[in-house]
Write a protein that holds these residues in place. Structure first.
Motif, short mmCIF file in Angstrom:
data_model
loop_
_atom_site.label_atom_id
_atom_site.label_comp_id
_atom_site.label_asym_id
_atom_site.label_seq_id
_atom_site.Cartn_x
_atom_site.Cartn_y
_atom_site.Cartn_z
N TYR A 1 7.48 15.19 -0.33
CA TYR A 1 8.25 15.38 -1.55
C TYR A 1 9.64 15.93 -1.19
N GLU B 1 -2.65 8.85 5.41
CA GLU B 1 -1.31 8.92 4.81
C GLU B 1 -0.89 10.38 4.66
N ALA C 1 1.56 12.46 2.54
CA ALA C 1 2.49 12.48 1.40
C ALA C 1 3.64 13.44 1.66
N TYR D 1 9.08 11.76 -4.62
CA TYR D 1 7.75 11.79 -3.99
C TYR D 1 7.52 10.47 -3.25
N LEU D 2 6.84 10.56 -2.10
CA LEU D 2 6.48 9.39 -1.29
C LEU D 2 5.06 9.57 -0.81
N ASN D 3 4.27 8.50 -0.84
CA ASN D 3 2.86 8.64 -0.49
C ASN D 3 2.62 8.75 1.01
N ASP D 4 3.60 8.32 1.85
CA ASP D 4 3.37 8.39 3.30
C ASP D 4 4.71 8.58 4.03
N ASP E 1 0.80 -1.23 0.00
CA ASP E 1 0.00 0.00 0.00
C ASP E 1 0.83 1.28 0.00
N ASN E 2 2.12 1.17 -0.27
CA ASN E 2 2.97 2.36 -0.32
C ASN E 2 3.69 2.45 -1.66
N GLY F 1 6.13 5.35 -4.41
CA GLY F 1 6.84 6.61 -4.60
C GLY F 1 7.56 6.61 -5.93
#
Length: 406
Positions: free
Chosen positions: A282, A278, A280, A256-259, A233-234, A236
């Protein structure tokens, strides 16, 4: 008279016959010569073929024999992958002294010093085939971690022939760049570094690079917890452009990273607790080199606020940020390579992660011997103000590091 005429006639007939015999003999001789010429041509052709075979054999005998060694490229046919294993390592010993052991603690203003085996890193890299690579990194840090598998990956790809590659395994995610000339880690790394088991697809072509990855993180949101199903579920990505010459070099990129809750520092702070949503994040980075000058700039931030119970700042949810600006100059002096560096780092709303608000660093590095460096660092740190929930204290520290890389 009649007799004379008869004798003349007989004589002429004999001459004609003689001429005819001579002509036939000449014709036979010409046919014989033509036959001999054909035989000679056939012999010449045969001799030329033999000479060509002899020359080819001489070249084959003169060629050097092929001997397998450690530098021979591995191949699936010969199964020589074990000859392409390389070993690398890093050992760092650090001595530190600080005027304030914990600037975030208003009840503690004591000086401290220490001598530690800061880093022991051992890497094994195996080029199994032209298209398959395996890498393992073992790490030990005194007072922090025991001997552990820091990274273990399998990479499929051959960038010399194809710009795409695929990597699977445990590694540092390509979120943030975290370059520095200092002994201390930059604040951007303290907030954003993540080690996870990932599946990553990447691309590199004519200076452009990009990658996208997925992983199953340790921190779950409330909605994910209620589903009671373990899922990947993660995700980037990162992208950028880099070029390098003997005189200049440039690297700019975005990640970029979602969490951000999956970062090592924040997940440790959460201590296994789940989050509401989550968050996010950057990161932006740019490095530029011109001759002996080198400039590093990096910014990393959460795109939204954590809940108050998760990560707080001034009685509200925190939105942590950090940036690092660094300049370095390399100079040869007394037949040794020296590097002088200065850095200024700032965090915002990162008090809950026990980080200072500001830091000024001065660094000096000396290449003493081959692969052996002596690093010296002076740091001045300021804690968050009392009005922000901090201690308002400051600290001065000195670090001396001896590092050997092989």
């Amino acid at each position: 008279m009649i007799i004379l005429i008869l004798l003349a006639t007989l004589s002429g007939t004999g001459l004609v016959q003689a001429d005819m015999d001579m002509a036939k003999q000449m014709q036979d001789m010409e046919q014989r010569l033509q036959y001999l010429e054909r035989q000679l041509q056939s012999q010449d052709t045969l001799i030329q073929r033999k000479q060509d075979q002899i020359i080819a054999l001489e070249k084959l005998l003169a060629a050097p024999p092929v001997v397998a060694n450690a530098t021979t490229e591995p191949s699936e046919a010969t199964n020589d992958w074990h000859k392409a294993i390389t070993i690398s390592g890093l050992v760092e010993v650090e001595a530190t002294r600080t005027s304030n052991a914990d600037i975030n603690d208003t009840n503690n203003n004591n000086a401290a010093s220490d001598l530690v085996l800061a880093t022991v890193e051992l890497g094994l890299n195996a080029q199994i085939t032209d298209w398959v690579n395996a890498n393992i990194v073992l790490l030990y840090e005194e007072d922090q971690t025991g001997l552990d598998v820091d990274a273990a990956t399998i990479t499929l790809g051959k960038l010399e022939h194809n710009p795409f590659y695929f990597t699977a395994g445990r590694t540092a995610l390509p979120f943030g760049r975290f370059e520095t000339h200092m002994v201390s880690d930059p604040f951007t790394l303290e907030i954003g570094e993540i080690f996870e088991t990932v599946a990553l697809a990447g691309f590199e072509y004519q200076g452009f690079y990009a990658s996208a990855y997925v992983f199953n993180g340790d921190i779950k949101t409330l909605a994910e917890t209620q589903s009671r199903t373990k899922r990947i579920d993660n995700a980037g990505f990162n992208l950028g452009y880099a070029w390098e010459t003997k005189i200049q070099g440039l690297d700019i990129g975005l990640s970029y990273l979602n969490d951000l809750a999956e970062s090592d520092s924040i997940s440790e702070h959460l201590n296994g607790h789940n989050t509401q949503d989550e968050i996010a994040a950057y990161g932006l980075h740019a490095t530029y080199r011109h001759g002996p000058f080198n400039i590093i700039g990096e910014y990393l931030a959460a795109a939204d606020r954590f809940a108050l119970a998760e990560l707080d700042f001034k009685s509200t949810g925190a939105q942590p940020k950090a940036w690092n600006l660094e300049a370095a100059y390399e100079l040869p002096l007394m037949s040794k390579d020296h590097t002088l560096a200065i850095a200024y780092q700032v965090t915002e709303e990162a008090l809950a992660l026990a980080l200072p608000e500001k830091r000024l660093l001065l660094g000096w590095s000396l290449l003493m011997l081959e692969n052996t460096r002596l690093n010296l660092e002076f740091a001045y740190e300021q804690a968050y103000e009392v009005a922000d929930g901090g201690s308002g204290q400051d600290a001065k520290s000195l670090a001396v590091q001896l590092a050997v890389e092989f």
